[in-house]
Write an enzyme that holds these catalytic residues in place. Structure first.
Site, PDB file in Angstrom:
ATOM      1  N   ASP A  24     -13.363  13.884 -18.656  1.00 52.25           N
ATOM      2  CA  ASP A  24     -14.769  14.195 -18.454  1.00 52.25           C
ATOM      3  C   ASP A  24     -15.386  14.351 -19.860  1.00 52.25           C
ATOM      4  O   ASP A  24     -14.658  14.504 -20.850  1.00 52.25           O
ATOM      5  CB  ASP A  24     -14.847  15.509 -17.646  1.00 52.25           C
ATOM      6  CG  ASP A  24     -16.199  16.156 -17.756  1.00 52.25           C
ATOM      7  OD1 ASP A  24     -17.189  15.492 -17.419  1.00 52.25           O
ATOM      8  OD2 ASP A  24     -16.275  17.333 -18.190  1.00 52.25           O
ATOM      9  N   ASP A  74     -18.948  16.252 -20.923  1.00 54.03           N
ATOM     10  CA  ASP A  74     -19.555  17.565 -21.204  1.00 54.03           C
ATOM     11  C   ASP A  74     -18.596  18.702 -20.885  1.00 54.03           C
ATOM     12  O   ASP A  74     -18.127  18.827 -19.750  1.00 54.03           O
ATOM     13  CB  ASP A  74     -20.812  17.760 -20.344  1.00 54.03           C
ATOM     14  CG  ASP A  74     -21.979  16.943 -20.841  1.00 54.03           C
ATOM     15  OD1 ASP A  74     -22.305  17.056 -22.031  1.00 54.03           O
ATOM     16  OD2 ASP A  74     -22.564  16.191 -20.039  1.00 54.03           O
TER      17      ASP A  74
HETATM   18  O1  M1P Z   1     -21.969  15.384 -17.417  1.00 52.03           O
HETATM   19  C1  M1P Z   1     -22.439  16.455 -16.677  1.00 52.03           C
HETATM   20  C2  M1P Z   1     -23.932  16.355 -16.441  1.00 52.03           C
HETATM   21  O2  M1P Z   1     -24.622  16.284 -17.675  1.00 52.03           O
HETATM   22  C3  M1P Z   1     -26.007  16.311 -17.590  1.00 52.03           C
HETATM   23  O3  M1P Z   1     -26.394  17.501 -16.956  1.00 52.03           O
HETATM   24  P1  M1P Z   1     -27.503  18.512 -17.547  1.00 52.03           P
HETATM   25  O4  M1P Z   1     -28.521  17.692 -18.234  1.00 52.03           O
HETATM   26  O5  M1P Z   1     -27.980  19.230 -16.323  1.00 52.03           O
HETATM   27  O6  M1P Z   1     -26.770  19.447 -18.492  1.00 52.03           O
HETATM   28  C4  M1P Z   1     -26.536  15.168 -16.755  1.00 52.03           C
HETATM   29  O7  M1P Z   1     -26.498  13.978 -17.487  1.00 52.03           O
HETATM   30  C5  M1P Z   1     -25.790  15.045 -15.449  1.00 52.03           C
HETATM   31  O8  M1P Z   1     -26.113  13.811 -14.846  1.00 52.03           O
HETATM   32  C6  M1P Z   1     -24.292  15.109 -15.635  1.00 52.03           C
HETATM   33  O9  M1P Z   1     -23.639  15.123 -14.398  1.00 52.03           O
END
Ligand code: M1P
Length: 255
Positions: free
Chosen positions: A20, A22
Site C-alpha cells: 500500500d 499512504d
Molecule cells: O491511499 C489512501 C487514500 O488516499 C487519499 O485519501 P485522502 O485524500 O482522504 O487522505 C485518496 O487519494 C484516496 O483515494 C485513497 O484511498
C-alpha cells in the site's frame, strides 16, 4: 529499465511483494523517504515488487517519484484499475462504463445535495474527484492543505462526518452495487463492489506468482487494505507506519 534484473532471474522465484502507499511506504499524501526508496531498490533484486494504492497515479508520482513506473515492476493505482507492468500499461475497466451516465448523474446530484447541508468549520474545493476506476468524495474538498487535512481529519473523527455520509449513501443506493471505503484523511472512495485492492491480484496471478506478500496499514475490517490483507492468496503484513514496513521487510527478506 536496462539495469533491472529480469523477473525470471530474481533471487527468490515466483514471489512478489505488494505495498500500500499512504501510511505504508510514505506518510499520508507525503513523500517516501530516500531510505525507503533505497530499500525497495535492494528488495527488487531479490523479488518482484509492486504498489497497490487507492489514489490515482498522479498522486503516487508525487509521493514515490515521477519515475515510479520504472522503480516498481507493477504499479497498481486506483486498486489496480490503472495498472502498469514493467512500464507498460495493462488493459483495465472504467467506473463510468460500469455504472452508466444516468445512474452516475443521480449519484452525483445526491452527493452534492448532501454536502450542501453539512456544516463544517471550513471548506475548500474539489468535492468529487472523477477517476478511471472510482470516484473520490471529500466533504472538505481535495484542495485542503496538509495542515487543513489534519484539522479536518480530527473534526471528522469527532463528528463522524464521513462515517455518517457513507451510511446515508448505503441507505439511499442499496441496489447500486457500490463499496464505500475510507482509506485516507479527508475523503472516501466509491467503486463497484469487488473493485477493492484484490482487483490487482488477477494481474499478478496471470504471471504465475505463487507467493504474494502484501504490506498495508489499514488492514482492520472497514479499512481499505482489509480485503487484500485477508485474501487467501496473500501473506498479509499489517504495519503501523513506513518505519514498521522497513523493519519487517528487512527481517523477512534480508536476515
Ligand atoms: O491511499 C489512501 C487514500 O488516499 C487519499 O485519501 P485522502 O485524500 O482522504 O487522505 C485518496 O487519494 C484516496 O483515494 C485513497 O484511498
Amino acid at each position: 529499465m536496462s539495469s533491472v534484473v529480469p523477473l525470471s532471474e530474481r533471487e527468490i522465484k515466483n514471489t512478489i511483494v505488494l505495498f500500500d502507499v499512504d501510511g505504508t511506504l510514505s506518510p499520508a499524501r507525503l513523500h517516501a523517504s530516500p531510505e525507503m526508496l533505497s530499500l525497495l531498490s535492494e528488495l527488487r533484486k531479490k523479488v518482484a515488487i509492486g504498489f497497490v494504492g487507492g489514489s490515482d497515479l498522479a498522486k503516487q508520482k508525487e509521493q514515490l517519484g515521477d519515475n515510479v513506473i520504472d522503480i516498481f515492476d507493477y504499479c497498481f493505482s486506483e486498486n489496480g484499475l490503472t495498472a502498469y507492468r514493467l512500464g507498460e500499461k495493462l488493459a483495465s475497466q472504467s467506473f463510468i462504463n460500469w455504472i452508466g451516465e444516468d445512474k452516475y448523474k443521480v449519484l452525483v446530484k445526491w452527493i452534492l445535495k448532501y454536502l450542501v447541508e453539512l456544516d463544517l468549520p471550513f471548506v475548500r474545493g474539489t468535492f468529487i474527484e472523477f477517476r478511471n476506476g472510482m470516484i473520490n468524495v471529500s466533504p472538505v474538498g481535495r484542495n485542503a492543505s496538509t495542515a487543513e487535512r489534519s484539522a479536518y481529519e480530527k473534526f471528522d473523527l469527532e463528528h463522524k462526518i464521513r462515517h455518517n455520509m457513507v451510511a446515508a449513501l448505503k441507505e439511499a443506493f442499496p441496489d447500486y452495487g457500490l463499496t464505500y471505503s475510507i482509506g485516507g484523511q479527508i475523503s472516501f472512495d466509491v467503486f463497484p463492489t469487488g473493485w477493492d485492492k484484490t482487483y490487482c491480484l488477477q494481474h499478478v496471478e496471470k504471471e504465475g506468482f505463487t507467493t504474494i506478500h502484501f504490506f498495508g496499514d489499514k488492514c482492520f475490517k472497514g479499512g481499505n487494505d482489509y480485503e487484500i490483507y485477508t485474501d487467501p492468496r496473500t501473506i498479509g503484513h499489517s504495519v503501523n507506519n513506513p518505519d514498521d514496513t522497513m523493519r519487517i521487510v528487512k527481517e523477512t527478506f534480508f536476515s
